[in-house]
Scaffold this active site. Structure first.
Site, PDB file in Angstrom:
ATOM      1  N   ASN A   9       0.872  -1.185   0.000  1.00  0.00           N
ATOM      2  CA  ASN A   9       0.000   0.000   0.000  1.00  0.00           C
ATOM      3  C   ASN A   9       0.907   1.233   0.000  1.00  0.00           C
ATOM      4  O   ASN A   9       1.481   1.580   1.023  1.00  0.00           O
ATOM      5  CB  ASN A   9      -0.894  -0.037   1.257  1.00  0.00           C
ATOM      6  CG  ASN A   9      -1.727   1.215   1.407  1.00  0.00           C
ATOM      7  OD1 ASN A   9      -1.838   2.035   0.489  1.00  0.00           O
ATOM      8  ND2 ASN A   9      -2.339   1.374   2.586  1.00  0.00           N
ATOM      9  N   LYS A  11       0.118   4.248  -0.276  1.00  0.00           N
ATOM     10  CA  LYS A  11      -0.529   5.454   0.297  1.00  0.00           C
ATOM     11  C   LYS A  11      -0.299   6.652  -0.635  1.00  0.00           C
ATOM     12  O   LYS A  11      -0.369   6.482  -1.848  1.00  0.00           O
ATOM     13  CB  LYS A  11      -0.023   5.701   1.715  1.00  0.00           C
ATOM     14  CG  LYS A  11      -0.171   4.434   2.571  1.00  0.00           C
ATOM     15  CD  LYS A  11      -0.090   4.682   4.027  1.00  0.00           C
ATOM     16  CE  LYS A  11      -0.230   3.352   4.768  1.00  0.00           C
ATOM     17  NZ  LYS A  11      -0.281   3.502   6.201  1.00  0.00           N
ATOM     18  N   HIS A  95      -9.699   1.241   4.799  1.00  0.00           N
ATOM     19  CA  HIS A  95      -8.431   1.421   5.514  1.00  0.00           C
ATOM     20  C   HIS A  95      -8.664   2.369   6.696  1.00  0.00           C
ATOM     21  O   HIS A  95      -9.445   3.313   6.590  1.00  0.00           O
ATOM     22  CB  HIS A  95      -7.364   1.977   4.564  1.00  0.00           C
ATOM     23  CG  HIS A  95      -5.991   1.963   5.174  1.00  0.00           C
ATOM     24  ND1 HIS A  95      -5.572   2.934   6.049  1.00  0.00           N
ATOM     25  CD2 HIS A  95      -4.976   1.073   5.050  1.00  0.00           C
ATOM     26  CE1 HIS A  95      -4.333   2.631   6.440  1.00  0.00           C
ATOM     27  NE2 HIS A  95      -3.951   1.513   5.848  1.00  0.00           N
ATOM     28  N   GLU A  97      -7.069   4.768   7.817  1.00  0.00           N
ATOM     29  CA  GLU A  97      -6.848   6.198   7.521  1.00  0.00           C
ATOM     30  C   GLU A  97      -8.069   6.798   6.844  1.00  0.00           C
ATOM     31  O   GLU A  97      -8.394   7.966   7.047  1.00  0.00           O
ATOM     32  CB  GLU A  97      -5.578   6.363   6.662  1.00  0.00           C
ATOM     33  CG  GLU A  97      -4.327   6.182   7.510  1.00  0.00           C
ATOM     34  CD  GLU A  97      -3.113   5.643   6.765  1.00  0.00           C
ATOM     35  OE1 GLU A  97      -3.110   5.653   5.514  1.00  0.00           O
ATOM     36  OE2 GLU A  97      -2.172   5.189   7.441  1.00  0.00           O
ATOM     37  N   GLU A 153      -5.617  -4.856  10.841  1.00  0.00           N
ATOM     38  CA  GLU A 153      -4.590  -3.830  11.038  1.00  0.00           C
ATOM     39  C   GLU A 153      -4.863  -3.047  12.329  1.00  0.00           C
ATOM     40  O   GLU A 153      -5.700  -2.137  12.335  1.00  0.00           O
ATOM     41  CB  GLU A 153      -4.606  -2.835   9.867  1.00  0.00           C
ATOM     42  CG  GLU A 153      -4.217  -3.437   8.543  1.00  0.00           C
ATOM     43  CD  GLU A 153      -3.629  -2.389   7.594  1.00  0.00           C
ATOM     44  OE1 GLU A 153      -2.496  -2.578   7.153  1.00  0.00           O
ATOM     45  OE2 GLU A 153      -4.297  -1.373   7.336  1.00  0.00           O
ATOM     46  N   GLY A 159       2.278   2.342  10.765  1.00  0.00           N
ATOM     47  CA  GLY A 159       3.275   3.391  10.570  1.00  0.00           C
ATOM     48  C   GLY A 159       4.030   3.795  11.829  1.00  0.00           C
ATOM     49  O   GLY A 159       4.702   4.820  11.853  1.00  0.00           O
ATOM     50  N   SER A 191       3.239  -2.012  10.508  1.00  0.00           N
ATOM     51  CA  SER A 191       4.681  -2.078  10.774  1.00  0.00           C
ATOM     52  C   SER A 191       5.314  -3.418  10.403  1.00  0.00           C
ATOM     53  O   SER A 191       6.177  -3.935  11.123  1.00  0.00           O
ATOM     54  CB  SER A 191       4.966  -1.725  12.237  1.00  0.00           C
ATOM     55  OG  SER A 191       4.592  -0.376  12.493  1.00  0.00           O
TER      56      SER A 191
HETATM   57  P1  PGA Z   1       2.668   0.317   7.690  1.00  0.00           P
HETATM   58  O1  PGA Z   1       1.220   0.567   7.036  1.00  0.00           O
HETATM   59  O2  PGA Z   1       3.190  -0.964   7.123  1.00  0.00           O
HETATM   60  O3  PGA Z   1       3.473   1.511   7.265  1.00  0.00           O
HETATM   61  O4  PGA Z   1       2.483   0.255   9.154  1.00  0.00           O
HETATM   62  C1  PGA Z   1       0.310  -0.479   6.865  1.00  0.00           C
HETATM   63  C2  PGA Z   1      -0.985   0.032   6.286  1.00  0.00           C
HETATM   64  O5  PGA Z   1      -1.409   1.138   6.621  1.00  0.00           O
HETATM   65  O6  PGA Z   1      -1.634  -0.653   5.477  1.00  0.00           O
END
Ligand code: PGA
Length: 229
Positions: A9, A11, A95, A97, A153, A159, A191
């Site tokens: 992803n 982003k 997601h 976010e 998640e 992140g 992460s």
């Molecule tokens: P990350 O993000 O691996 O940077 O923690 C995962 C995600 O948001 O899908």
């Protein structure tokens, strides 16, 4: 044997289409053995067409989001039909976010899932609580629910560099499978790195990984893919 899903992803990265193509080629040229792995890359909408043209057969294209309607007046939105036309096979839906910053509710996510499935694409439904599943899949026939890939998640792990312990992640994986069936594909995200990737598959028994930050580092991302193979 079912394939392991490794989903990148991106982003809102990288910042230019040139860099996006460069990132893709650095990944593409490093990938060798994907027999046991389904590699999916989800770039921002604006790069989908370019990445779609330049990617290799070993990589599938996915989108980070979609809108649920197909046409008419929805300024700024992108439909599942358009994504299918661009060659997407997967769409990330819900997601955290999007739930947090764009106030996406379970009702909206439910409509998005129906739209993605209606186009014959596979949604990757992100959740951080098992209780979200039933609301998100409401009214979707069982046959179509089987096409949905779940991604667990934990918000605090996204992140932050603080990945979830394998033990706790496994607990969630099993709770999700209690709702959707023991063979339902569930991915872990939050992460993920080449250091912990294998533990989520072997110890916590996930069917794949949703990777943010590490998917922007070609060496690291490909190392994860190699570990699965
Ligand atoms: P990350 O993000 O691996 O940077 O923690 C995962 C995600 O948001 O899908």
């Amino acid at each position: 044997m079912n394939k392991i899903f490794i989903v990148g992803n991106w982003k809102m990265n990288p910042q230019t289409s040139r860099e996006a193509i460069h990132l893709l080629s650095s990944i593409k040229t490093r990938i060798e053995n994907t027999k046991k792995v389904e590699v999916v890359i989800c770039p921002p909408f604006v790069y989908l067409a370019g990445i779609g043209k330049k990617k290799s057969a070993k990589i599938r294209l996915g989108s980070q989001d979609c809108f649920w309607e197909e046409k008419v007046a929805f300024t700024g939105e992108v439909s599942s039909l358009m994504l299918k036309d661009l060659g997407c096979s997967y769409v990330i839906v819900g997601h955290s976010e999007r739930r947090k910053y764009f106030h996406e509710s379970d009702t909206m996510i439910n409509k998005k899932l129906k739209s993605v499935l209606g186009q014959g694409l596979r949604p990757i439904l992100c959740i951080d609580k098992v209780s979200q599943i039933k609301k998100d899949i409401k009214g979707i026939p069982e046959k179509k629910v089987k096409k949905i890939i779940l991604a667990y998640e934990p918000i605090w792990a996204i992140g932050t560099g603080k990945a979830c312990s394998f033990k706790q992640a496994k607990k969630f994986n099993l709770s999700i499978k209690r709702v959707l069936g023991k063979n339902h594909p569930v991915l872990y995200g939050g992460s993920v790195s080449s250091q912990n990737a294998l533990g989520y598959i072997k110890e916590a028994q996930f069917q794949g990984l949703l990777i943010g930050g590490a998917s922007l580092k070609p060496k690291e991302f490909v190392k994860v893919i190699e570990l699965m193979a």
